[in-house]
Scaffold this motif. Structure first.
Motif, PDB file in Angstrom:
ATOM      1  N   CYS A  92     -21.546  18.930  -9.417  1.00 16.54           N
ATOM      2  CA  CYS A  92     -22.883  19.296 -10.214  1.00 16.54           C
ATOM      3  C   CYS A  92     -23.769  18.114  -9.420  1.00 16.54           C
ATOM      4  O   CYS A  92     -23.657  17.322  -9.207  1.00 16.54           O
ATOM      5  N   ASN A  93     -25.123  18.718  -9.574  1.00 14.75           N
ATOM      6  CA  ASN A  93     -26.253  18.060  -9.507  1.00 14.75           C
ATOM      7  C   ASN A  93     -27.318  18.305 -10.135  1.00 14.75           C
ATOM      8  O   ASN A  93     -27.604  19.309 -10.770  1.00 14.75           O
ATOM      9  N   ALA A  94     -28.147  17.272 -10.423  1.00 16.57           N
ATOM     10  CA  ALA A  94     -29.299  17.335 -11.451  1.00 16.57           C
ATOM     11  C   ALA A  94     -30.466  16.496 -10.660  1.00 16.57           C
ATOM     12  O   ALA A  94     -30.426  15.413 -10.024  1.00 16.57           O
ATOM     13  N   LYS A  95     -31.669  17.077 -10.744  1.00 14.45           N
ATOM     14  CA  LYS A  95     -32.822  16.627 -10.362  1.00 14.45           C
ATOM     15  C   LYS A  95     -33.738  16.031 -11.551  1.00 14.45           C
ATOM     16  O   LYS A  95     -33.971  16.703 -12.494  1.00 14.45           O
ATOM     17  N   GLU A  96     -33.996  14.734 -11.262  1.00 12.02           N
ATOM     18  CA  GLU A  96     -34.695  13.989 -12.444  1.00 12.02           C
ATOM     19  C   GLU A  96     -35.971  14.585 -12.626  1.00 12.02           C
ATOM     20  O   GLU A  96     -36.599  14.846 -11.845  1.00 12.02           O
TER      21      GLU A  96
END
Length: 114
Positions: A92-96
Motif C-alpha cells: 500500500c502507498n499513500a500520498k500525504e
C-alpha cells in the motif's frame, strides 16, 4: 507516518482476498496498491482519490475493487477471481495531502496456486 498492511494469504485460482492498509500520522490524498512479482518491476494495481475516484491496471479491471474509509484512514483491495499471475507482494502507498510525499507499507504476500 505509518502504513500497516495485512490480509494477504494463499488461495486457489478463482479465490478471493481482501487486504487492507491502515495509514496513521497524517491526512492523505491518493491511496494506492502496488504489487511486485518475483523478477518483475513494481506496478500500480489500483488507486483511489480522497473523493473516491478510482483507477485500475487493465489486467485487474472487473476483478479487483479498491475502496477507502477516510475516517479510519484505511484502504482496502477486494480481489476476486484471482489468477496465478496475481501472485506478488502487495504494497500500500499513500500520498500525504499537503506535502505530496509518498509513504509505503511493508507489503503483504498474495499467493495464488492450486
Amino acid at each position: 507516518v505509518q502504513l500497516q498492511a495485512c490480509g494477504g494469504g494463499s488461495v486457489q485460482p478463482g479465490g478471493s482476498l481482501r487486504p487492507s492498509c491502515v495509514a496513521s500520522g497524517s491526512i492523505f490524498s491518493s491511496m494506492n496498491w502496488f504489487r511486485q512479482a518475483p523478477g518483475k518491476q513494481r506496478e500500480l494495481v489500483a488507486s483511489i482519490t480522497r473523493g473516491g475516484s478510482t483507477d485500475y491496471l487493465d489486467s485487474v479491471k472487473g476483478r479487483f475493487t479498491i475502496s477507502r474509509d477516510n475516517a479510519k484512514n484505511t484502504v482496502y483491495l477486494r480481489m476476486n477471481s484471482l489468477r496465478p499471475e496475481d501472485t506478488a507482494v502487495y504494497y500500500c502507498n499513500a500520498k500525504e495531502r499537503f506535502t505530496q510525499v509518498d509513504y509505503w507499507g511493508q507489503g503483504t504476500l498474495v499467493t495464488v496456486s492450486s
